[in-house]
Scaffold this motif. Structure first.
Motif, short mmCIF file in Angstrom:
data_model
loop_
_atom_site.label_atom_id
_atom_site.label_comp_id
_atom_site.label_asym_id
_atom_site.label_seq_id
_atom_site.Cartn_x
_atom_site.Cartn_y
_atom_site.Cartn_z
N PHE A 1 0.83 -1.20 0.00
CA PHE A 1 0.00 0.00 0.00
C PHE A 1 0.87 1.26 0.00
CE2 PHE A 1 -3.63 -2.65 1.24
CZ PHE A 1 -4.64 -2.05 0.52
N VAL A 2 1.95 1.23 0.77
CA VAL A 2 2.85 2.38 0.83
C VAL A 2 3.51 2.61 -0.52
CG1 VAL A 2 4.90 3.33 1.94
CG2 VAL A 2 3.25 2.02 3.29
N ILE A 3 4.00 1.53 -1.13
CA ILE A 3 4.68 1.64 -2.42
C ILE A 3 3.70 2.04 -3.52
CG2 ILE A 3 5.81 0.29 -4.23
CD1 ILE A 3 7.27 -1.22 -2.04
N ALA A 4 2.51 1.47 -3.50
CA ALA A 4 1.51 1.80 -4.53
C ALA A 4 1.16 3.28 -4.49
CB ALA A 4 0.25 0.97 -4.31
N LEU B 1 3.94 5.19 -6.17
CA LEU B 1 4.00 5.02 -7.61
C LEU B 1 2.87 5.71 -8.36
CD1 LEU B 1 4.98 1.24 -8.04
CD2 LEU B 1 6.41 3.24 -8.52
N SER B 2 1.87 6.21 -7.64
CA SER B 2 0.66 6.71 -8.29
C SER B 2 0.93 7.86 -9.25
CB SER B 2 -0.37 7.14 -7.24
OG SER B 2 0.15 8.19 -6.44
N PHE C 1 6.36 4.83 -19.01
CA PHE C 1 7.02 5.51 -17.89
C PHE C 1 8.53 5.41 -18.06
CE2 PHE C 1 6.80 1.13 -16.54
CZ PHE C 1 7.98 0.90 -15.84
N THR C 2 9.23 6.34 -17.45
CA THR C 2 10.69 6.35 -17.51
C THR C 2 11.24 5.48 -16.39
OG1 THR C 2 10.67 8.60 -18.39
CG2 THR C 2 12.75 7.79 -17.46
N PRO C 3 11.93 4.40 -16.72
CA PRO C 3 12.46 3.51 -15.68
C PRO C 3 13.53 4.22 -14.83
CG PRO C 3 12.46 2.42 -17.82
CD PRO C 3 12.22 3.88 -18.07
N THR C 4 13.42 4.06 -13.54
CA THR C 4 14.42 4.53 -12.58
C THR C 4 14.69 3.42 -11.57
OG1 THR C 4 12.80 5.45 -11.02
CG2 THR C 4 13.55 6.90 -12.81
N GLY C 5 15.75 3.58 -10.81
CA GLY C 5 16.03 2.59 -9.79
C GLY C 5 14.91 2.47 -8.79
N GLY C 6 14.28 3.62 -8.47
CA GLY C 6 13.20 3.62 -7.49
C GLY C 6 11.97 2.88 -7.97
N ASN C 7 11.46 3.25 -9.18
CA ASN C 7 10.22 2.61 -9.60
C ASN C 7 10.43 1.15 -10.03
OD1 ASN C 7 11.14 2.80 -12.33
ND2 ASN C 7 10.19 4.81 -12.55
#
Length: 315
Positions: A44-47, A50-51, A233-239
């Motif tokens: 839930f926190v990650i979702a 990412l919103s 979307f632009t890939p990053t280490g975070g997403n």
């Protein structure tokens, strides 16, 4: 033994013995449901994070793609061996995949764009109640003790979300995202209730892989529309790291242990453990970012834990 009148005395009634397998299920089932709930708390926190980065449908699509790749080494051979059984139960598996994979998380991601995390948590508190209703319609018995535990845990969740204040609860603003969240909880309740009908000839990991595959196929048209209208979307280490977590942990692992828990103790008892999610979120927030807790929050958490324990009791 005989009485003074010469008639045989009836032996005292004793409870039927509990087999070792059933005795293990009494504690292992709630434990597995708790593991799934803990993992989903991080989801839930990650979702929410990412919103604004990845479109909801694309988040769901890549989540289940990663989940299917994770399950493939364990289930690919079984999918082929049990292909006849899967084909014979295709309608049931497709319905489970639609509710649990195609719709549930996609609706949560859509809801997260237009409503607050507090509202999401409050609406999620209704999920165990919906699971119990759906399970009862399917023939699962709900004892008074279990119902009392559910009510106690629900009061604890609502009090925790409202910070113990009726004014806060009444003053909450509801948005269109709340309707999406209500729909998400309905699909999850339906998914959980249907799990009790899993074909026994299909192993659990193979069944999960089949439902993920069916659900992912049904997401393909929505993914294509999302890419055309919203772009990628632009890939990053975070997403990418977040997608890996929700794909491996929150999907492949959590759904497998949740399915196993429902199989062992039923949808209603597993659903009550889902009430522990706010407690898990609070614990994760404390460990990850050092967020403190108040006495009122601890009291609410105590109510939730007591309600879950009461509902999980054998008698």
């Amino acid at each position: 033994m005989t009485t003074r009148e010469g008639t045989s005395a009836a032996p005292a009634a004793t409870a039927p013995p509990v087999s070792p397998g059933k005795r293990a299920a009494l504690w292992l089932g709630p434990l597995l449901a708790g593991v799934a709930t803990l993992v989903w708390s991080g989801n839930f926190v990650i979702a929410r994070a990412l919103s604004d980065d990845i479109a909801p449908v694309q988040t769901a699509f890549w989540r289940w793609t990663i989940a299917l790749l994770t399950l493939a080494p364990f289930a690919a051979k079984g999918l082929w061996v049990h292909r006849a059984a899967i084909r014979g139960h295709a309608r049931y598996i497709a319905l489970v995949g639609l509710l649990g994979m195609t719709l549930f998380n996609t609706l949560i991601y859509i809801a997260g764009r237009t409503t607050s995390a507090t509202n999401l948590a409050l609406i999620a508190a209704a999920s165990p109640v919906l699971i119990a209703v759906f399970a009862a319609l399917g023939g699962e018995r709900i004892s008074p003790l279990r119902a009392a535990g559910m009510l106690l845990a629900l009061v604890g969740v609502v009090a925790l979300v409202a910070k113990g204040s009726l004014a806060v609860l009444l003053g909450m603003d509801f948005a269109v995202g709340d309707l999406w969240m209500i729909a998400a909880m309905g699909t999850f309740a339906g998914y959980s209730a249907l799990l009790k009908r899993r074909p026994k000839e299909i192993p659990p990991v193979v069944f999960l892989a089949a439902t993920v595959l069916f659900g992912l196929v049904m997401l393909v048209p929505a993914q294509a529309v999302s890419l055309y209208t919203e772009g990628g979307f632009t890939p990053t280490g975070g997403n990418l790291g977040a997608l890996a977590y929700i794909g491996v942990a929150s999907s492949a692992l959590a759904f497998f242990v949740w399915n196993k828990a429902v199989e062992m103790i039923g949808a209603t008892r597993a659903g009550v453990v889902y009430y522990l999610q706010p407690v898990c979120v609070a614990a994760l927030a404390h460990l990850a970012i050092g967020e403190g807790s108040t006495v009122a929050q601890f009291a609410c958490m105590g109510l939730i834990i007591a309600g879950v324990a009461l509902s999980s009791a054998r008698r």
